[in-house]
Design an enzyme around this catalytic site. Sequence first.
Site, PDB file in Angstrom:
ATOM      1  N   ASP A  51       1.250  -1.133  -0.182  1.00  0.00           N
ATOM      2  CA  ASP A  51      -0.327  -0.113   0.152  1.00  0.00           C
ATOM      3  C   ASP A  51       0.709   1.082   0.106  1.00  0.00           C
ATOM      4  OD1 ASP A  51      -2.297   2.332   0.927  1.00  0.00           O
ATOM      5  OD2 ASP A  51      -3.193   0.296   1.075  1.00  0.00           O
ATOM      6  N   ASP A  75       3.424   2.953  -3.741  1.00  0.00           N
ATOM      7  CA  ASP A  75       2.270   4.034  -4.490  1.00  0.00           C
ATOM      8  C   ASP A  75       2.496   3.779  -5.976  1.00  0.00           C
ATOM      9  OD1 ASP A  75       1.090   6.279  -5.565  1.00  0.00           O
ATOM     10  OD2 ASP A  75       1.355   7.698  -4.824  1.00  0.00           O
ATOM     11  N   TYR A 167     -15.250   8.755 -11.568  1.00  0.00           N
ATOM     12  CA  TYR A 167     -15.575   7.525 -10.703  1.00  0.00           C
ATOM     13  C   TYR A 167     -15.744   6.230 -10.861  1.00  0.00           C
ATOM     14  CZ  TYR A 167     -15.560   4.493  -7.042  1.00  0.00           C
ATOM     15  OH  TYR A 167     -15.882   2.480  -6.290  1.00  0.00           O
ATOM     16  N   LYS A 171     -14.417   2.921 -13.171  1.00  0.00           N
ATOM     17  CA  LYS A 171     -14.394   1.403 -12.839  1.00  0.00           C
ATOM     18  C   LYS A 171     -14.847   0.748 -13.688  1.00  0.00           C
ATOM     19  CE  LYS A 171     -12.920   1.782  -8.562  1.00  0.00           C
ATOM     20  NZ  LYS A 171     -12.094   0.410  -7.936  1.00  0.00           N
ATOM     21  N   THR A 202     -16.153   1.350   4.536  1.00  0.00           N
ATOM     22  CA  THR A 202     -14.752   1.405   4.537  1.00  0.00           C
ATOM     23  C   THR A 202     -14.849   3.241   4.739  1.00  0.00           C
ATOM     24  OG1 THR A 202     -14.350   2.207   2.777  1.00  0.00           O
ATOM     25  CG2 THR A 202     -14.325  -0.107   3.323  1.00  0.00           C
TER      26      THR A 202
END
Length: 258
Positions: A51, A75, A167, A171, A202
């Site tokens: 991560d 990254d 977004y 996706k 989350t």
Amino acid sequence: MSDQAQPATGTMTQAFRLDGQRILITGAAGGIGAAIARACFEQGADVLLTDRSSCEALATELGRDGRSAPWLEADIGHADTPARLAEWAGDIDALVLAAGIYRPIDWDHDDWEQQASLAYDINLKAPMRMARTFAPRMAARGKGRMVLIGSVAALTGGTFPGVGPHYAVSKGGLHTLVRYLAARYTAAGLLINGVAPGTIDTPMLKDIDLETAVAKQPLKRAARPDEVAWPVAFLCSPAASFISGAILDINGGNYSRP
């Protein structure tokens, strides 16, 4: 035919186990990525965590029973990261591309240009780079699994206010990437699938009014990260030995495909 492309054998319990599998998970520091790491680890996999933030806390948590969970801070948005991860990880049996970004702005926002570029880079271009690096290596071994984390937004265009087209498009492109990769590599024994989560509780949704967002959804709640993690672990397991090119919907009945 590759080992992992062979039909699952043994008991049902054995078919879902991941013993002896080395699984690299991006976006593993928290949220869905961390939940996937826990699920795969519990099923016996050796997990490799990465991560842009430290994965030390998760690695320490998983390492309590004597097993280790190596991690590397990297990254995913940098062009040289896939090669760096490939050198660090070595041969892997599965790759889970869970790193992603979501900012609740629409295209009338003053910062839209920058946020759109970031969404395309992290949600689509970075997974494409990772696949470009890892898929040929995994296919050369004649086996492997790859799971990409998409979104219900790719199917609906957005399930609540603030889901801008950038977004949803990023996706949607990721779902197309799953199909492209599956068409190219399944014959080599590399099985490639995706999941399309709905509203998941989350930190990524910390700026969203979840109660309002899920009010009209059938289950009237957001999913827990582990409710995405277990299907991903399944796709990495021998039980999924005849699945490739699929996008598994995990949205609590909020959207049904025609």
